[in-house]
Design an enzyme around this catalytic site. Structure first.
Site, PDB file in Angstrom:
ATOM      1  N   GLY A 110      17.313  17.162  -1.014  1.00 25.50           N
ATOM      2  CA  GLY A 110      18.049  17.691   0.137  1.00 25.50           C
ATOM      3  C   GLY A 110      17.850  16.801   1.342  1.00 25.50           C
ATOM      4  O   GLY A 110      16.933  15.974   1.384  1.00 25.50           O
ATOM      5  N   CYS A 148      12.444  14.968  -5.076  1.00 25.26           N
ATOM      6  CA  CYS A 148      12.605  14.516  -3.689  1.00 25.26           C
ATOM      7  C   CYS A 148      12.203  15.643  -2.716  1.00 25.26           C
ATOM      8  O   CYS A 148      11.036  15.963  -2.596  1.00 25.26           O
ATOM      9  CB  CYS A 148      14.024  14.022  -3.463  1.00 25.26           C
ATOM     10  SG  CYS A 148      14.189  12.952  -2.008  1.00 25.26           S
ATOM     11  N   TYR A 149      13.168  16.278  -2.023  1.00 23.25           N
ATOM     12  CA  TYR A 149      12.821  17.387  -1.135  1.00 23.25           C
ATOM     13  C   TYR A 149      12.109  18.496  -1.898  1.00 23.25           C
ATOM     14  O   TYR A 149      11.188  19.135  -1.376  1.00 23.25           O
ATOM     15  CB  TYR A 149      14.084  17.944  -0.471  1.00 23.25           C
ATOM     16  CG  TYR A 149      13.808  19.119   0.460  1.00 23.25           C
ATOM     17  CD1 TYR A 149      13.525  18.910   1.806  1.00 23.25           C
ATOM     18  CD2 TYR A 149      13.829  20.429  -0.019  1.00 23.25           C
ATOM     19  CE1 TYR A 149      13.266  19.981   2.660  1.00 23.25           C
ATOM     20  CE2 TYR A 149      13.566  21.498   0.815  1.00 23.25           C
ATOM     21  CZ  TYR A 149      13.289  21.278   2.150  1.00 23.25           C
ATOM     22  OH  TYR A 149      13.019  22.337   2.986  1.00 23.25           O
ATOM     23  N   HIS A 195      14.975  10.094  -7.694  1.00 22.95           N
ATOM     24  CA  HIS A 195      16.038  10.903  -8.303  1.00 22.95           C
ATOM     25  C   HIS A 195      16.251  10.483  -9.762  1.00 22.95           C
ATOM     26  O   HIS A 195      16.942   9.501 -10.041  1.00 22.95           O
ATOM     27  CB  HIS A 195      17.338  10.749  -7.518  1.00 22.95           C
ATOM     28  CG  HIS A 195      17.329  11.416  -6.190  1.00 22.95           C
ATOM     29  ND1 HIS A 195      17.714  12.718  -6.008  1.00 22.95           N
ATOM     30  CD2 HIS A 195      16.936  10.963  -4.974  1.00 22.95           C
ATOM     31  CE1 HIS A 195      17.579  13.057  -4.736  1.00 22.95           C
ATOM     32  NE2 HIS A 195      17.105  12.009  -4.088  1.00 22.95           N
ATOM     33  N   GLU A 237      18.058  11.991 -11.878  1.00 21.29           N
ATOM     34  CA  GLU A 237      19.380  12.418 -12.338  1.00 21.29           C
ATOM     35  C   GLU A 237      20.462  11.365 -12.150  1.00 21.29           C
ATOM     36  O   GLU A 237      21.514  11.430 -12.791  1.00 21.29           O
ATOM     37  CB  GLU A 237      19.791  13.722 -11.638  1.00 21.29           C
ATOM     38  CG  GLU A 237      20.108  13.595 -10.157  1.00 21.29           C
ATOM     39  CD  GLU A 237      18.906  13.728  -9.245  1.00 21.29           C
ATOM     40  OE1 GLU A 237      19.085  14.083  -8.072  1.00 21.29           O
ATOM     41  OE2 GLU A 237      17.779  13.467  -9.703  1.00 21.29           O
ATOM     42  N   ASP A 289      42.245  15.785 -15.183  1.00 22.89           N
ATOM     43  CA  ASP A 289      41.709  17.032 -14.637  1.00 22.89           C
ATOM     44  C   ASP A 289      42.747  18.155 -14.690  1.00 22.89           C
ATOM     45  O   ASP A 289      42.499  19.221 -15.258  1.00 22.89           O
ATOM     46  CB  ASP A 289      41.242  16.824 -13.188  1.00 22.89           C
ATOM     47  CG  ASP A 289      40.320  15.631 -13.057  1.00 22.89           C
ATOM     48  OD1 ASP A 289      39.616  15.315 -14.035  1.00 22.89           O
ATOM     49  OD2 ASP A 289      40.308  15.000 -11.983  1.00 22.89           O
ATOM     50  N   LYS A 309      33.721  14.334 -14.505  1.00 21.93           N
ATOM     51  CA  LYS A 309      34.851  13.750 -15.215  1.00 21.93           C
ATOM     52  C   LYS A 309      34.577  13.566 -16.707  1.00 21.93           C
ATOM     53  O   LYS A 309      35.443  13.867 -17.538  1.00 21.93           O
ATOM     54  CB  LYS A 309      35.212  12.405 -14.586  1.00 21.93           C
ATOM     55  CG  LYS A 309      36.421  11.712 -15.183  1.00 21.93           C
ATOM     56  CD  LYS A 309      37.717  12.394 -14.789  1.00 21.93           C
ATOM     57  CE  LYS A 309      38.037  12.113 -13.336  1.00 21.93           C
ATOM     58  NZ  LYS A 309      39.374  12.620 -12.960  1.00 21.93           N
TER      59      LYS A 309
END
Length: 513
Positions: free
Chosen positions: A54, A81-82, A168, A170, A227, A369
């Site tokens: 965050g 992180c945060y 991070h 991810e 999409d 996506k």
């Protein structure tokens, strides 16, 4: 009942990317804001909790927080992180402003043994994005990894099963982040992986069916991209002929786009399809508009007005279907009620009017996506439709820096056609996420036919990405670039210079506006 990982959103741009990484390991994930976290910790299906990053400082007044009781939920916890800093601040540690920021690719050294880093190289590369650092660890915690500027790159309390990373895992830039998250899910949380994309497809169809009811009708904003195509397939299976697709030619399409979309959908879908010619309408509204945010909102408003007008043709068309994805949402609004920063308004999210008067049907709103492409395959869409390169809803307008005059849009359309043809002729488009031209708005002096010119510069943008949240630039071959440059300058009057955009995301975005 599926195994479940709870993800608490502290406002990171990457929160849903964490959820997506979890789903890649066939584990169901649920994202909640901090004020709903404790209530969501109930149930035998809960296998672990992840606290996101965050933008705030954990020690600051008013910083996002949640009941500390969540740390006694009885399941493993991973702070990112945060999330790491919040854990430390709330368990007796101390977080302070760093003497220097640590942002971008960073060398990480793994210290000792930990199930979180099993199979990870002792010297690896991660993506850091922080200004604060942990000065004092809570009791029972030990350092698991460090970088040159961050002694507490990763920490853990093995007995309490609480782990935390300052970086991070991810994002794709962390080289072995996928392995770290897999270790947390499989080795620490003991997840087996019992949730598949086919489960998701069935759930989304049922949700749309329940939302629209037995008599409701959907007006579907159809762009022709993957999409809205997948949304069309979902809506068709959910409500059948009560889904009415509207394809709007707003004058900002790529060369040949209108005919391609019209033919593809009449061939592969049984949707009620209407094509609206609105080129003059959109370009009139965009006359004199140069601000990117205003441009996006003008386009979004005009789309909605057309959908409203079309809805009048149907008795119960109180629903608007859109192919909104999570990258659109996270850049436009705070998706989970957290303090997420707004990057830019997407025409189908931040550009929607307050008085919409139609209920949104957005089954893909929390997906990425590549997940949507997989859904398309499961739903039986043809591969040519599923694999198309993404094209922004506002079209060429967000690749035309400055005013979208008919002349400039035509210049850009021709330049974009050249880029696509040259990439595809050499098969250099294979494995590339997007490849396109941008009209930069910058003018420069040139010489053509022994005459001085003062015309626009065109940028070539090619990127590789898996989800649109992060991206790396692609370097085309010299032959490809040479052909593109020569053809654009010869076939797009008004352009006298071609440049290559070599900016990753972050710090840039994929589109220029």
């Amino acid at each position: 009942m599926h195994e479940r990982i709870l993800i608490v959103d502290f406002g990171s741009q990457y929160t849903q990317l964490i959820a997506r990484r979890v789903r890649e390991h066939q584990v169901f994930s649920e994202v909640v804001p901090p004020h709903k976290a404790l209530a969501s910790c109930q149930g035998v299906d809960l296998k672990g909790i992840i606290l996101s990053g965050g933008p705030a400082s954990a020690y600051a007044a008013g910083a996002p927080t949640l009941p500390v009781e969540i740390l006694q939920a009885g399941v493993p916890i991973l702070g990112i992180c945060y999330g790491m800093q919040w854990i430390c601040e709330n368990l007796g540690g101390k977080v302070v402003p760093g003497k220097s920021r640590e942002y971008g690719f960073t060398r990480l050294v793994v210290d000792g043994q930990s199930p979180l880093f099993e199979g990870v190289a002792a010297d690896t590369v991660v993506w850091m994005s922080h200004g604060d650092h942990v000065e004092k660890l809570p009791a029972g915690f030990t350092n698991l990894a460090h970088s040159a500027d961050c002694p507490e790159g990763a920490i853990g309390h093995a007995e309490a099963q609480i782990y935390a990373l300052q970086f991070h895992p991810e994002v794709g830039h962390t080289q072995e982040g996928e392995r770290m998250l897999e270790n947390f899910l499989k080795k620490i949380c003991a997840c087996h992986g019992d949730w598949t994309p086919r489960d998701l497809a069935e759930e989304l169809i049922e949700r749309v069916r329940e939302q629209v009811g037995e008599h409701g009708e959907i007006v579907l904003g159809l762009s022709g991209g993957v999409d809205s195509s997948v949304v069309g397939a979902i809506c068709q299976r959910a409500v059948g002929k009560r889904c009415h697709a509207i394809f709007v030619d707003n004058g900002l399409l790529r060369a040949g786009e209108r005919d391609l979309v019209d033919a593809a959908f009449r061939q592969h879908f049984e949707l009620d399809l209407t094509t609206i010619d609105a080129e003059q309408r959109f370009l009139n509204k965009l006359a004199g508009v140069t601000d990117p945010e205003t441009k996006r909102k003008v386009i979004g408003y005009e789309f909605v007005e057309i959908f409203r007008e079309q809805a009048q043709r149907f008795q119960n068309a109180n629903f608007l279907g859109q192919g909104t994805l999570y990258p659109d949402v996270i850049e436009s609004v705070a998706a989970h009620g957290g303090p997420t920063a707004v990057i830019k308004s997407h025409h189908n999210v931040g550009g929607l009017p307050d008085d919409l008067e139609m209920e949104l049907v957005e089954p893909l709103r929390l997906l990425f996506k590549d997940e949507v492409r997989e859904l398309g395959r499961i739903l039986g869409l043809p591969e040519a439709m599923v694999a198309r390169q993404p094209f922004p809803g506002p079209g060429l307008a967000v690749r035309c820096v400055g005013e979208c005059t008919p002349k400039r849009i035509q210049m850009l359309r021709e330049a974009d056609r050249v880029v696509r043809e040259e990439f595809e002729a050499r098969e250099e488009h294979l494995g590339v996420w997007q490849y396109f031209a941008v009209l930069t708005g910058a003018q420069s002096v040139g010489v053509m036919g022994d005459q001085r010119t003062y015309e626009e510069a065109c940028a070539i943008r090619a990127v590789q990405s898996n989800d649109g949240m992060t991206a790396d630039w692609v370097y085309p071959s010299r032959d490809c670039l040479q052909a593109i440059s020569t053809r654009i300058i010869n076939s797009a009057p008004g352009i006298n210079r071609v440049v290559l955009d070599i900016t990753s995301k972050p710090p840039g975005t994929i589109e220029w506006e």
